[in-house]
Design a protein around this motif. Structure first.
Motif, short mmCIF file in Angstrom:
data_model
loop_
_atom_site.label_atom_id
_atom_site.label_comp_id
_atom_site.label_asym_id
_atom_site.label_seq_id
_atom_site.Cartn_x
_atom_site.Cartn_y
_atom_site.Cartn_z
N SER A 144 -25.20 -15.18 19.19
CA SER A 144 -25.22 -13.58 18.61
C SER A 144 -24.80 -12.68 20.00
O SER A 144 -24.35 -13.42 20.90
N ALA A 145 -24.82 -11.31 19.61
CA ALA A 145 -24.33 -10.49 20.56
C ALA A 145 -24.95 -10.85 22.01
O ALA A 145 -26.14 -10.51 21.94
N GLY A 146 -24.25 -11.24 22.97
CA GLY A 146 -24.84 -11.31 24.42
C GLY A 146 -25.50 -12.45 24.43
O GLY A 146 -26.11 -12.84 25.57
N VAL A 147 -25.74 -13.37 23.48
CA VAL A 147 -26.29 -14.79 23.71
C VAL A 147 -25.41 -15.86 23.49
O VAL A 147 -24.75 -15.97 22.35
N ASP A 148 -25.30 -16.72 24.28
CA ASP A 148 -24.21 -17.82 24.25
C ASP A 148 -25.25 -19.25 24.33
O ASP A 148 -26.22 -19.45 25.01
N LEU A 149 -24.52 -20.22 23.66
CA LEU A 149 -24.71 -21.71 23.81
C LEU A 149 -23.77 -22.11 24.69
O LEU A 149 -22.51 -22.33 24.32
N ALA A 150 -23.99 -22.82 25.79
CA ALA A 150 -22.92 -23.30 26.75
C ALA A 150 -23.01 -24.95 26.78
O ALA A 150 -24.06 -25.47 26.78
N LEU A 151 -22.12 -25.50 26.71
CA LEU A 151 -21.88 -26.95 27.04
C LEU A 151 -21.12 -27.33 28.42
O LEU A 151 -20.14 -26.92 28.41
N TRP A 152 -22.04 -28.14 29.40
CA TRP A 152 -21.40 -28.22 30.61
C TRP A 152 -21.59 -29.93 31.14
O TRP A 152 -22.36 -30.32 30.98
N SER A 153 -20.10 -30.21 31.51
CA SER A 153 -20.13 -31.60 31.87
C SER A 153 -19.96 -31.55 33.21
O SER A 153 -19.52 -32.69 33.82
N GLY A 154 -20.28 -30.63 33.99
CA GLY A 154 -20.06 -30.52 35.58
C GLY A 154 -21.35 -30.86 36.19
O GLY A 154 -22.42 -30.06 36.02
#
Length: 121
Positions: free
Chosen positions: A42-52
């Motif tokens: 939503s505006a200003g809210v993210d789901l992140a996928l991180w492989s590091g």
């Protein structure tokens, strides 16, 4: 007071996981790099996928968390979502059942991160 605005899931392969989440939630990434990909929830809210570098974190205990998709409607809406995802071959952890908060089920992504579907409270 600051509000959390990004939720990070550790994954083995960010690109493969992004394809999984793109298909599952029918959304395109907002940002892509080789090991870090975000989706705007939503505006200003993210789901992140991180492989590091998840292996470099100091773990005090096991991580136990879920991504949750809250659906409007009656229990049949939860069952319909389950059938749609089952047809896509998503790994089921817990079949649809009635819990204290309503109809629910749990699946997992390719890295074992849990995804719960439940009714809107």
């Amino acid at each position: 007071m600051p509000t959390p605005n990004m939720f990070i899931l550790y994954v083995a392969d960010a690109a493969a996981s992004a394809r999984f989440y793109s298909d599952l939630f029918d959304m395109a990434p907002k940002f892509e790099s080789p090991r870090f990909i975000t989706f705007e929830l939503s505006a200003g809210v993210d789901l992140a996928l991180w492989s590091g570098h998840a292996d470099q974190l100091d773990h005090a205990g096991a991580r136990t968390a879920e991504v949750c998709l809250n659906l409007p409607g009656d229990p049949a809406a939860i069952d319909r979502q389950f059938e749609q995802w089952l047809a896509r071959g998503v790994k089921v952890v817990q079949e649809p059942h009635d819990a204290v908060f309503g109809r629910t089920f749990v699946v997992e992504d390719p890295d074992g991160n849990l995804i719960r579907v439940a009714p809107i409270d």
